[in-house]
Structures are given as structure tokens and as C-alpha cells.
Design an enzyme around this catalytic site. Structure first.
Site, PDB file in Angstrom:
ATOM      1  N   CYS A 113      62.848  66.362  97.159  1.00  0.00           N
ATOM      2  CA  CYS A 113      64.318  66.444  97.102  1.00  0.00           C
ATOM      3  C   CYS A 113      64.892  67.149  98.321  1.00  0.00           C
ATOM      4  O   CYS A 113      66.075  66.999  98.632  1.00  0.00           O
ATOM      5  CB  CYS A 113      64.761  67.186  95.843  1.00  0.00           C
ATOM      6  SG  CYS A 113      64.296  66.361  94.325  1.00  0.00           S
ATOM      7  N   HIS A 254      71.888  71.380  95.307  1.00  0.00           N
ATOM      8  CA  HIS A 254      71.106  70.211  94.918  1.00  0.00           C
ATOM      9  C   HIS A 254      71.501  69.815  93.493  1.00  0.00           C
ATOM     10  O   HIS A 254      71.593  70.661  92.606  1.00  0.00           O
ATOM     11  CB  HIS A 254      69.622  70.548  94.997  1.00  0.00           C
ATOM     12  CG  HIS A 254      68.741  69.435  94.536  1.00  0.00           C
ATOM     13  ND1 HIS A 254      68.948  68.131  94.924  1.00  0.00           N
ATOM     14  CD2 HIS A 254      67.663  69.421  93.722  1.00  0.00           C
ATOM     15  CE1 HIS A 254      68.031  67.366  94.362  1.00  0.00           C
ATOM     16  NE2 HIS A 254      67.243  68.120  93.621  1.00  0.00           N
ATOM     17  N   ASN A 284      69.988  62.846  89.355  1.00  0.00           N
ATOM     18  CA  ASN A 284      69.291  63.451  90.484  1.00  0.00           C
ATOM     19  C   ASN A 284      68.760  62.338  91.392  1.00  0.00           C
ATOM     20  O   ASN A 284      67.789  61.666  91.038  1.00  0.00           O
ATOM     21  CB  ASN A 284      68.153  64.337  89.955  1.00  0.00           C
ATOM     22  CG  ASN A 284      67.371  65.020  91.060  1.00  0.00           C
ATOM     23  OD1 ASN A 284      67.593  64.767  92.243  1.00  0.00           O
ATOM     24  ND2 ASN A 284      66.450  65.886  90.677  1.00  0.00           N
TER      25      ASN A 284
END
Ligand code: COA
Length: 327
Positions: A113, A254, A284
Site C-alpha cells: 500500500c 491511507h 482500500n
């Protein structure tokens, strides 16, 4: 060293909207559980036949358009992704061809990520030393075909999407400036979150039967590590620049889980009104969460030229990082 800035942003999500209800028919879950525990209401999935570069291309074009630059001007393409079109070549090379940027050096960065923040730092070094004037920095994933639709803890949280920025040297006082980027990694904990399928698990019938094609995650352990690391690295970025959280105009954490985002904002004492939130609509998207959220907030007028923006990220590796920039 030259000062660098973000000259344009772009993003792209596939049009197919997948609401939480979709998962109720395939795993034992509920819209209510997913919304309460993650903040996610829906996400986007690609249709069969499309790949990561099909998301990256419109994102890249939009970022170049905002920067007022043609594709031929691009000298560097860095793509943060763990779900590129193929293991090899790099998706950056496939994008280079599709975009028509023949002069560009092109490669991918694998940092889970954190892929986009890692890529930003790499690209910035190329621009800072004067060797490359126009860098495209992308982050994104196609996770819809890498999640296990028998595992309710992972299949509900991820989505597909890609974001891009154009990074170049600052030319005038109207330009913003990337102030600093801070990166970390801790390989000790890699097995809390991983995507098998490389040389350790080459293609085989056994591999497929063992469901080793899909993301593996110990969600609650990842959650705790994420809160700790995201808070620490955001403070590191602020302290490095002699700034306090109240001086930040916008915070883009994030987008993995709204509860992680709220807890990190609370620890940093950043009011929720300054937090850009997209996880509710896109889930996500891993390396895609920050550049896509940045682009949304720039295009809807919340983030304006000159605003001070803090972003942070955490993902597989573990890897984590933060960047502070004046847009
Ligand atoms: N629907 C219903 N119940 C679910 C569920 C789902 N989709 N997923 C998990 N559960 C259940 C678990 O089986 C467990 O049940 P049990 O108590 O009977 O064993 C219970 O909910 C609690 O599980 P837990 O894993 O502790 O839930 P959680 O609140 O931590 O939420 C995540 C799970 C994955 C949403 C959360 O841990 C998370 O967001 N983690 C971080 C993800 C992340 O950041 N990943 C990528 C890094 S970028």
C-alpha cells in the site's frame, strides 16, 4: 538540489460499483458489519478483460492534462503497484507504450500500500538532481481478482483504482513544493499481510487449490501496527519541517479503514474536517488510496494551490511512510 512540486493530479476508478450487499450472498457478513467496522459502503471492481494499465492510463492522462504537458514530455514513469498487468515487464513500461511517452525511463516499485509514497520519493530524487524534468508517479491496484471470496476478513475491504501525479521542478512562486518524504520498512512482520504467487509459490495445481493466489492478511494485527506506524511517521514528517499538526490544511491518511484513520487523526490532534475521506466509496485501493484521494480533493476545490498537505501510508512489508507538501 532543485525544489520539486506536484504539477498535476489524476485518478480513475472502473465504473462498476460493488456495494456491501454483494458480499452478503457469498460470505457470512452484513452491510452493517462492513460499514461499522471499516467505514466502507462500496468499492469499484474492473470488468473481466481489463488490467491495471487500463486504470493507470486515464489517471496519467488526467494528471498530464492538469499540468498542461503532453505525453511526449514525460521523462520518467514510476508506478507503485503489487498487482500490475504481469509479473514482468513492469506496468510502467506497458503504460509508457499506451500513453505514447517514448523518452520515459519506466519501472515499478513494489511496496504494498506504500507503493505510491515510495514511488514519489524515488521520482523526486530523479527530478531534484536535474536529470529528469517531468515525472509521472502512479499508484494503484487491481485487487478484485486477488482477494479470496471465501475469506470474509479480506474480500470486503479492497477495491480497484489508480491515481497519478506529475512531479517536476518548481518554476515560480505559484508552484507548491514537496517539503519532505519519510520512508520505513520492517520485513520481520511480512507474513501478517502478503500476496503469494511469486517464485516461492510458482503456478501449480496445488498452489491454486491451497488458495495461494489471494491476499493473506491478519487484519487485527495489521490494524494495530498501522495505527502505531501511521501516527509515528506523520509526526516525524511534521517535526522534520518544524511544523505542528494545527498548521496542516489537509490530511490524507491511507484509506484502509475509517477506524484507523480516525484514531490516527485523533492522536495527531487533526480535526476530522481536515481529513480527506474516500474509503467509504472506494474501499482500500492499496497504493492507489493517496493519489486518488488527492486528485478528488484537488478537483472538487478543497485542496487549493499553496495548501499544506500531509499524507501517510502503511502496507505490506511492512512498509510505511509520510510526505508533506505545499500543493
Ligand atoms: N463480516 C462479519 N464478521 C467478520 C468479518 C466480516 N466481513 N470479518 C471478520 N469478521 C469477524 C471475525 O471472524 C471475528 O469473529 P470472531 O470474534 O467470532 O472470531 C470478528 O469479526 C472480529 O474480527 P477482527 O479481525 O478482530 O475484526 P476487526 O474489527 O479487526 O476488522 C478488518 C477486520 C480486516 C476490517 C480490520 O482488522 C482492518 O481493517 N485491518 C487493517 C486492514 C489494513 O489496513 N490492511 C491493509 C494494510 S494497508
Amino acid at each position: 538540489m532543485l525544489k520539486t512540486c506536484i504539477k498535476g493530479t489524476g485518478s480513475y476508478f472502473p465504473p462498476r460499483v460493488v456495494p456491501n450487499k454483494f458480499f452478503e450472498s457469498i460470505v457470512y457478513t452484513s452491510d452493517e458489519w462492513i460499514t461499522t467496522r471499516t467505514g466502507i459502503r462500496e468499492r469499484r471492481f474492473i470488468d473481466n478483460g481489463l488490467a491495471f494499465s487500463d486504470l493507470a492510463l486515464p489517471a496519467a492522462r488526467a494528471a498530464l492534462d492538469m499540468a498542461g504537458l503532453p505525453a511526449e514530455a514525460v521523462e520518467l514513469i514510476v508506478v507503485g503497484t503489487s498487482t500490475g498487468d504481469m509479473i514482468s515487464p513492469a506496468s510502467a513500461c506497458i503504460l509508457q507504450k499506451k500513453l505514447g511517452a517514448p523518452r520515459a525511463v519506466a519501472f515499478d516499485v513494489s511496496a504494498g500500500c506504500s507503493g505510491w509514497v515510495y514511488s514519489l520519493q524515488v521520482a523526486q530524487k530523479f527530478v531534484q538532481d536535474g536529470s529528469h524534468q517531468c515525472a509521472l508517479v502512479l499508484g494503484g491496484e487491481v485487487l478484485s481478482n486477488r482477494i479470496d471470496y471465501q475469506d470474509r476478513t479480506t474480500c470486503v475491504v479492497f477495491g480497484d483504482g489508480a491515481g497519478a501525479v506529475v512531479v517536476g521542478p518548481c518554476n515560480g512562486s505559484d508552484d507548491g513544493e514537496i517539503l519532505s518524504t519519510h520512508l520505513h520498512a520492517d520485513g520481520e512482520l511480512w507474513d501478517l499481510l502478503y500476496l503469494p504467487g511469486g517464485s516461492a509459490n510458482p503456478p501449480s495445481r496445488e498452489m491454486v487449490e491451497a488458495r495461494m493466489l489471494y491476499v493473506k492478511m491478519q487484519g487485527n494485527e495489521v490494524f494495530k501496527q498501522a495505527v502505531r506506524s501511521l501516527s509515528a511517521v506523520a509526526l516525524e514528517a511534521l517535526e522534520h519541517n518544524g511544523l505542528t499538526p494545527d498548521e496542516i490544511d489537509w490530511f490524507i491518511p491511507h484509506q484502509a479503514n475509517i477506524r484507523i484513520m480516525e484514531e490516527v487523526a485523533r492522536r495527531l490532534e487533526i480535526p476530522i474536517e481536515k481529513v480527506i475521506i474516500t474509503v467509504d466509496r472506494y474501499g482500500n485501493t492499496s497504493a492507489g488510496t493517496i493519489p486518488t484521494s488527492l486528485d478528488e480533493a484537488v478537483r472538487d476545490g478543497r485542496i487549493k494551490r499553496g495548501d499544506l498537505v500531509l499524507v501517510n501510508t502503511f502496507g505490506a512489508g511492512f512498509t510505511w511512510g509520510a510526505s508533506l507538501f505545499r500543493f
